[in-house]
Design a protein around this motif. Sequence first.
Motif, PDB file in Angstrom:
ATOM      1  N   VAL A  41       0.868  -1.183   0.000  1.00  0.00           N
ATOM      2  CA  VAL A  41       0.000   0.000   0.000  1.00  0.00           C
ATOM      3  C   VAL A  41       0.899   1.225   0.000  1.00  0.00           C
ATOM      4  CG1 VAL A  41      -1.806   1.267   1.213  1.00  0.00           C
ATOM      5  CG2 VAL A  41      -1.791  -1.242   1.258  1.00  0.00           C
ATOM      6  N   ASP A  42       0.687   2.090  -0.951  1.00  0.00           N
ATOM      7  CA  ASP A  42       1.523   3.281  -1.104  1.00  0.00           C
ATOM      8  C   ASP A  42       1.369   4.212   0.089  1.00  0.00           C
ATOM      9  OD1 ASP A  42       3.276   5.026  -2.403  1.00  0.00           O
ATOM     10  OD2 ASP A  42       1.602   6.159  -3.292  1.00  0.00           O
ATOM     11  N   ARG A  43       2.493   4.761   0.568  1.00  0.00           N
ATOM     12  CA  ARG A  43       2.582   5.736   1.662  1.00  0.00           C
ATOM     13  C   ARG A  43       1.809   5.302   2.917  1.00  0.00           C
ATOM     14  NH1 ARG A  43      -1.759   9.299   1.946  1.00  0.00           N
ATOM     15  NH2 ARG A  43      -3.296   9.075   0.280  1.00  0.00           N
ATOM     16  N   MET A  44       1.685   4.022   3.126  1.00  0.00           N
ATOM     17  CA  MET A  44       0.919   3.516   4.264  1.00  0.00           C
ATOM     18  C   MET A  44       1.578   3.897   5.588  1.00  0.00           C
ATOM     19  SD  MET A  44      -0.279  -0.415   4.979  1.00  0.00           S
ATOM     20  CE  MET A  44      -1.338  -0.842   6.352  1.00  0.00           C
ATOM     21  N   HIS A  45       2.891   3.755   5.657  1.00  0.00           N
ATOM     22  CA  HIS A  45       3.590   3.989   6.922  1.00  0.00           C
ATOM     23  C   HIS A  45       3.455   5.444   7.365  1.00  0.00           C
ATOM     24  CE1 HIS A  45       6.615   2.740   9.920  1.00  0.00           C
ATOM     25  NE2 HIS A  45       7.036   3.997   9.837  1.00  0.00           N
ATOM     26  N   PHE A  46       3.738   6.372   6.488  1.00  0.00           N
ATOM     27  CA  PHE A  46       3.718   7.784   6.869  1.00  0.00           C
ATOM     28  C   PHE A  46       2.288   8.309   7.039  1.00  0.00           C
ATOM     29  CE2 PHE A  46       7.786   7.132   4.723  1.00  0.00           C
ATOM     30  CZ  PHE A  46       8.645   7.607   5.695  1.00  0.00           C
ATOM     31  N   ALA A  47       1.347   7.674   6.382  1.00  0.00           N
ATOM     32  CA  ALA A  47      -0.044   8.104   6.520  1.00  0.00           C
ATOM     33  C   ALA A  47      -0.677   7.585   7.806  1.00  0.00           C
ATOM     34  CB  ALA A  47      -0.867   7.622   5.325  1.00  0.00           C
ATOM     35  N   GLY A  48      -0.068   6.521   8.378  1.00  0.00           N
ATOM     36  CA  GLY A  48      -0.709   5.885   9.517  1.00  0.00           C
ATOM     37  C   GLY A  48      -0.064   6.102  10.863  1.00  0.00           C
ATOM     38  N   LEU A  49       1.220   6.457  10.922  1.00  0.00           N
ATOM     39  CA  LEU A  49       1.855   6.601  12.230  1.00  0.00           C
ATOM     40  C   LEU A  49       1.305   7.805  12.973  1.00  0.00           C
ATOM     41  CD1 LEU A  49       4.127   9.101  12.127  1.00  0.00           C
ATOM     42  CD2 LEU A  49       5.400   7.403  10.830  1.00  0.00           C
ATOM     43  N   SER A  50       1.426   7.767  14.293  1.00  0.00           N
ATOM     44  CA  SER A  50       0.869   8.844  15.112  1.00  0.00           C
ATOM     45  C   SER A  50       1.866   9.983  15.210  1.00  0.00           C
ATOM     46  CB  SER A  50       0.542   8.319  16.516  1.00  0.00           C
ATOM     47  OG  SER A  50       0.003   9.332  17.329  1.00  0.00           O
ATOM     48  N   ASP A  51       1.525  11.102  14.597  1.00  0.00           N
ATOM     49  CA  ASP A  51       2.333  12.320  14.636  1.00  0.00           C
ATOM     50  C   ASP A  51       1.581  13.329  15.505  1.00  0.00           C
ATOM     51  OD1 ASP A  51       3.276  15.006  13.943  1.00  0.00           O
ATOM     52  OD2 ASP A  51       4.449  13.988  12.387  1.00  0.00           O
ATOM     53  N   ALA A  52       2.196  13.726  16.619  1.00  0.00           N
ATOM     54  CA  ALA A  52       1.486  14.540  17.600  1.00  0.00           C
ATOM     55  C   ALA A  52       0.907  15.817  16.997  1.00  0.00           C
ATOM     56  CB  ALA A  52       2.427  14.877  18.756  1.00  0.00           C
TER      57      ALA A  52
END
Length: 313
Positions: free
Chosen positions: A124-135
Amino acid sequence: MPPLCDDEQRPPEPPVPDQEPPAFEEPEESTLIAIGTYRQIRDYSLVLLSQGIVHQFQRSEEGPFEIFVSPEFETRASEQIELYRRENPPKEENPPLPLSLSLQPVWVLLVPVVCTVLDFGNFVDRMHFAGLSDASKVLHGQWWRTITALTLHGDARHIASNLLSGYIVLNLMSYRLPLARMAPFLAVASAIANFFVALTVQSDYRALGFSTFVFAAIGALAVIEFRLMPRETHGMLRRFAPLCGAASLAVFLGLGENADILGHAYGFIAGAVCGLIPQKKTLRWGTPTTLADLVWVAIYFAIFIVGWHAALS
């Protein structure tokens, strides 16, 4: 009424006792005939009262309750208590459960496994950066990150440790009630915990991993076991043993290199609140899984589906 004459005699007044009949006090030669919990000794006391046997029960310095009788009543009192025991064998309110391995945690852990595999394999494209919790992004409206971050991991060791600890805790919880009735609440509690982490640090903070869910499960299980402790359990430390043990375990597991300490702490607290949700009677005796529990299973999966739909749309 005319006064009495001198030669009239007043009716004799009833004798006044020197003092009220004292309650039973433990004589120097009193005999201890039974020891046990408050409920047990209370029942024995009722048995002796029904037979007119004078006795006393009190709490010992060590904690348990004891019942005493005078030596002349010892044989009779012991016989009556033994008869009561035969007719009413003691039953544990919260009997220990045999160790067993359940398949229930598998479907709960399926979510982080599938999502992590998709992420590691770049399916899945850009899954990691779209899903991690960024405060900072969470506080600016990207609420779904509090959910999707639970399903992502940094490496194979990260997910393996979460799956192992998660299975152990969820397996223990499955002794008490079907996991379907707790998993959705734990998922929501974990997302709330991630939000409070973002609220605490405000910015420059990223987190991911199913460990927040695991710590929420530890907190819920601790409260469940605390609620099931018999009321006659004596001693503050013993009464709070489940909570103290779970807190110690949480500290042991939650401290480490790159550990999300805030996420673990908030997860534990949020999970502890979830431990108050199930009815105590259901927890005490256990309830088999029913078809109605499939609704809770669907809700659990729906929480993550909605989160990822918002993240990737």
